[in-house]
Every structure is written in C-alpha cells, then in structure tokens.
Design an enzyme around this catalytic site. Structure first.
Site, short mmCIF file in Angstrom:
data_model
loop_
_atom_site.label_atom_id
_atom_site.label_comp_id
_atom_site.label_asym_id
_atom_site.label_seq_id
_atom_site.Cartn_x
_atom_site.Cartn_y
_atom_site.Cartn_z
CB SER A 17 -0.98 0.00 1.18
OG SER A 17 -0.31 0.14 2.40
CG ASN A 18 3.72 2.65 2.91
OD1 ASN A 18 3.49 3.83 3.14
ND2 ASN A 18 3.59 1.72 3.83
NE ARG A 69 21.91 -10.68 6.29
CZ ARG A 69 20.64 -10.97 6.57
NH1 ARG A 69 19.69 -10.60 5.74
NH2 ARG A 69 20.33 -11.62 7.66
NE ARG A 95 17.42 -11.15 1.78
CZ ARG A 95 17.81 -12.40 1.98
NH1 ARG A 95 16.94 -13.33 2.27
NH2 ARG A 95 19.08 -12.74 1.87
CG ASN A 111 12.46 1.13 6.50
OD1 ASN A 111 11.68 0.54 5.76
ND2 ASN A 111 12.53 0.87 7.80
CG HIS A 113 9.83 1.21 11.91
ND1 HIS A 113 10.03 -0.14 11.76
CD2 HIS A 113 9.53 1.40 13.23
CE1 HIS A 113 9.87 -0.75 12.91
NE2 HIS A 113 9.57 0.17 13.83
CG ASP A 145 22.06 3.43 10.59
OD1 ASP A 145 21.33 2.42 10.76
OD2 ASP A 145 22.28 4.27 11.49
N GLY A 147 22.37 -0.31 11.30
CA GLY A 147 21.61 -0.81 12.45
C GLY A 147 20.17 -1.14 12.07
CD GLU A 178 3.22 2.88 7.62
OE1 GLU A 178 3.76 2.38 6.63
OE2 GLU A 178 2.91 2.21 8.62
#
Ligand code: GAR
Length: 206
Positions: A17-18, A69, A95, A111, A113, A145, A147, A178
């Site tokens: 949806s975003n 990965r 992911r 991103n 969130h 980043d 993290g 969002e």
C-alpha cells in the site's frame, strides 16, 4: 536541455500500500520521479501486482537461490546499479540488508517504519506499542544505516493510541498516515530540501 529523471526503486515484501501511495503521487505529478523498478524477496507479493498494473518493471529475487545474505545482496546491488537508481525506498521490505549493501548506496536508502522511532524498532512495532501502553505512536521515514531502524530520521507523524485499540486498529491508523508521509519525505529528498548534520535532518525550504 532535458534534465535526467530522478530514478526510484522500491523494495517490497507484502501488500504494497505504501508502494501504491508512491505510484499515485508520481502519477498525480506530486513527485517528480520515475519509478524504474520494484523488487520483491517474496513470490506473488500483492505489491508486485500493483506495480505491474501500472506498467512498472518488477523483479522477484528468490532468496532460495542464494546460499547467504552476501550473495543475495550482491544480486540486488547488481540490479539496482544496472538501473542507475538514485534512491532506494524500502516499503514493507522485511529482509535485513547487509552492511555491504548499505555502503554501496550510502544515504540513498530510506525506509518507512510503523512507530515513532527510536521507540519500537524491528518487527511488530504496532504490537510492541500496544503492549508497552504508549498513548501515542506513529510512523517514521528514516535513512537506512547498518543498524535496525536506527538511521537519521527524516519525517515523523504521531497518531493517538486509544484504550480499546488492538494491533490491527492501531496498524490501520498508522498506515493511513504512512501513505502521506512517505511521498512527502521522498519529495524532500528529490528536491534536495533537507540538510543532514550528523544524524539530524532538518528541512531546508529555501
Ligand atoms: C507498513 O506498515 C510499513 O511501515 C511496515 O510494513 C507495512 C507494509 O505495508 N514496515 C515495517 O514494519 C518495516 N520494519 P504495505 O506493504 O501495505 O506498504
């Protein structure tokens, strides 16, 4: 002389949806960008169908075909480099991206969130918020980043948490916000209307 279009890639895993909100903003000419590719790590993600309906190239990169990965991320890097992408938008991409991926696209990955970071990073942010008993939560667009949901915050919107909320009702309220916040943050970046100082992003509307 024609200016080069600003090229976006959107990485998805689920409903999209975003992604749809980004597509709509581009089609309404609120975002001056070209959405070059949508990449998914999950087969048959509804997000991919949304992209295809708008004639956008979609690529499914199957994690089952990669032993680790690093090799998966390298395949992702290759696709994005071939397409000369300017900005990578994670939109429900579930992911984790390795450090090498992040280094390859420094300050070019953002991103969204579903919490007011730094509260409730990681999975099930809305459930975490309900269980903690906060009275406000919301959504955050941030640079990515190395993290988990820890990069510089670009924009945030708060929503109330009501006494009778469950994870689902709170998620819906946040998701509605969002869809406004993500295109707004992308526009700030495309139009270069921000300054980044350390980890602080300020708007620069001049
Ligand atoms: C959104 O709520 C997004 O913030 C969240 O997944 C949902 C995707 O919805 N992302 C994360 O939790 C990332 N940690 P969508 O597929 O309908 O855009």
């Amino acid at each position: 002389m024609l200016l080069k279009p600003y090229k976006l890639a959107v990485l998805v895993s689920g409903n999209g949806s975003n992604l749809q909100a980004i597509i709509n903003s581009i089609e309404r000419k609120e975002l001056d960008a070209h959405l070059s590719i949508v990449i998914s790590n999950t087969k048959n993600a509804p997000a991919m169908v949304r992209a295809e309906k708008h004639g956008i190239e979609t690529i499914f990169i199957d994690p089952a075909n990669y032993s680790n990965r690093k090799s998966y991320d390298q395949a992702l890097i290759d696709k994005l480099k071939v397409a000369s992408i300017d900005l990578i938008c994670l939109a429900g991409y579930m992911r984790i991206l390795g450090e090498e991926f992040i280094l390859n696209f420094s300050r070019k990955i953002i991103n969204i969130h579903p919490s007011l970071l730094p509260a409730f990073p990681g999975l099930n942010a809305q459930k975490q918020a309900i269980e903690y008993g906060v009275k406000f939560s919301g959504c955050t667009v941030h640079f990515v980043d190395a993290g988990v949901d820890s990069g510089p915050i670009i924009l945030q919107t708060a929503v109330p948490v009501y006494d009778n909320d469950c994870e689902e009702s709170l998620s819906k309220r946040i998701l509605r916000q969002e869809h406004y916040l993500y295109p707004k943050a992308i526009a700030m970046i495309i139009e270069n209307k921000f300054n980044l100082n350390g980890r602080t992003v300020t708007s620069n509307k001049a």
